[in-house]
Design an enzyme around this catalytic site. Sequence first.
Site, PDB file in Angstrom:
ATOM      1  N   THR A  18       0.804  -1.382   0.080  1.00  0.00           N
ATOM      2  CA  THR A  18      -0.203   0.005  -0.084  1.00  0.00           C
ATOM      3  C   THR A  18       0.907   1.212  -0.137  1.00  0.00           C
ATOM      4  OG1 THR A  18      -0.060   0.286   2.297  1.00  0.00           O
ATOM      5  CG2 THR A  18      -1.808  -1.189   1.341  1.00  0.00           C
ATOM      6  N   LYS A  72     -17.863  15.451   9.524  1.00  0.00           N
ATOM      7  CA  LYS A  72     -18.805  15.074  10.600  1.00  0.00           C
ATOM      8  C   LYS A  72     -19.376  16.288  11.210  1.00  0.00           C
ATOM      9  CE  LYS A  72     -16.595  10.818  11.545  1.00  0.00           C
ATOM     10  NZ  LYS A  72     -15.477  10.803  10.685  1.00  0.00           N
ATOM     11  N   GLU A  95      -5.386  -4.142  -1.675  1.00  0.00           N
ATOM     12  CA  GLU A  95      -5.781  -5.149  -1.004  1.00  0.00           C
ATOM     13  C   GLU A  95      -6.835  -6.156  -1.771  1.00  0.00           C
ATOM     14  OE1 GLU A  95      -4.684  -2.183   2.347  1.00  0.00           O
ATOM     15  OE2 GLU A  95      -5.731  -2.367   0.150  1.00  0.00           O
ATOM     16  N   TRP A 103     -23.308  13.193   8.290  1.00  0.00           N
ATOM     17  CA  TRP A 103     -21.851  13.031   7.333  1.00  0.00           C
ATOM     18  C   TRP A 103     -22.157  14.158   6.143  1.00  0.00           C
ATOM     19  CZ3 TRP A 103     -20.546   7.085   7.676  1.00  0.00           C
ATOM     20  CH2 TRP A 103     -19.948   7.010   8.922  1.00  0.00           C
TER      21      TRP A 103
END
Length: 559
Positions: free
Chosen positions: A188, A441, A333, A446
Amino acid sequence: MTAPLFGQMMDVPLTVSSLIAHAARYHGDTQIVSRRIEGDIHRYTYRECETRAKQLAQALMALGVARGERVGTLAWNGYRHLEAYFGVPGFGAVCHTINPRLFPEQIAYIINHADDQYVLFDITFAPLIDALAPQCPNVRGWIALTDESHRPAMRTPVLCYETLIEAQDGRYEWPQLDERSASVLCYTSGTTGNPKGALYSHRSSVLHAYGASLPDAMGLSSRDAVLPVVPMFHVNAWGIPHAAPLNGAKLVLPGKDLDGKSLYELMEAEGVTCAAGVPTVWLGLLAHLRAAGVRFSTLTRTVIGGSACPPAMLRAFEDEYGVQVIHAWGMTEMSPLGTLAKLNWAQSQRPLEAQRAQLEKQGRVIYGVDMKIVGPDGKELPWDGVAFGDLHVRGPWVIDRYFRQESGTPLVDGWFPTGDVATIDPDGFLHITDRTKDVIKSGGEWISSISLENVAVAHPAVAEAACIACAHPRWTERPLIVAVLKPGATLTREELLAFFVGKVAKWWMPDDVVFINELPHTATGKLLKLKLREQFRDYVLPTALDTDNCPLGENEANR
């Protein structure tokens, strides 16, 4: 209990070497074209590629590399790098592609963590190798991907790739490996903490190549000339170096020159029909097309992923240049493909604007991937296009743990938590609304930073924009737009804020706009919001100074 009845089929393992063997046997004359680091154009065939990949396998075995050991690559998209894709795993070692855009300290960490025995590198990275070598004592040798006449002058003793493989005859039979043995190792980008390794198997790599080739995925075929602009050091160039030989597609590799002019000229010269890359690359290509007043003569579709494709970019490609945009989503992944945005028959009958709204999402999963969204309680949320939660995935090319983290697993009830916040609509189309760490937030609700970024870059004066959260005494967090203007363009804060009116809910409206010269990006081209959040950590929003006149209404913020 009755014993199971097993099928009576050949047990032929799915191996990476079978992909290049197939291409060499059945598409042997199809070309692989590379813009070389040395400056010229190199072309040869799949048949020649397999022979040289076998020579590489022989050379590495002669150097003492054993099955299961890692061989690193620090290289651009080119034919020698492609040979490593097959020559290294072909005899049972592991091809470890390393991102040269990472910080040198991260690269050294990755090489040491992977325990690379040898590292193949393009000569442009010679200074980097000189800096890395003292930090990587376990590397047994560094191999320059060039010939003797171009071998760079270096402090580090290096071997020459062409000299090594010329000493081998290429008469080598690929072994029948266990398809579950490791084939490729990718790390990553490590935006938080050290990079983590995803260790793919031969089986997962071949299945991923099949999935990428499906008509509702990249749809590659032997009639295509495909140009992966996405680097081969970035999650296997999204699987294209595996999928192209599986289909017998012509492969065009751009080397290190990824500016708009260079890409356009290569596409036109080689008849490229399909290309793939991140949005930042396509910004440069679109700018060149407009400045030069030119059009594509063969390009019909492009896959855009790595970060969300701005709707304005999608429409520019399709409306101005007649190029289909396939919006894609995935992650290291996941090898990396997860979803691609293509309409089915019923969706294609809807009004044009409804079709476009659907294509701006990340799309539907391809066979091999399953997904769900879950709420804070871990329970699955409905596919209504409204409810959004944490995205989880699973499938045969999704990791179950990180390399050398055998004692722990990132899985939750057998699913991999992606770190993305998303909705799924009744058509099964995924819409990434944010990364978990990037969502804003505000007042208990959200706000999607990606949605606000898409509005900002739709303004004709804006080249690129990022949306981050700033602290607010009343609403906890509120959105700040950080924008880069196009060359020669002028735009005020008030004008850009006015551009949002009617395009987002009132309580989503950004509280402020800041213009800067350049946005920071990760090594894979994504916006580096962590750095932006650090840069604007102490930034005070105008509304934070005047909470009585905050643009949010109490009911709107807390509904």
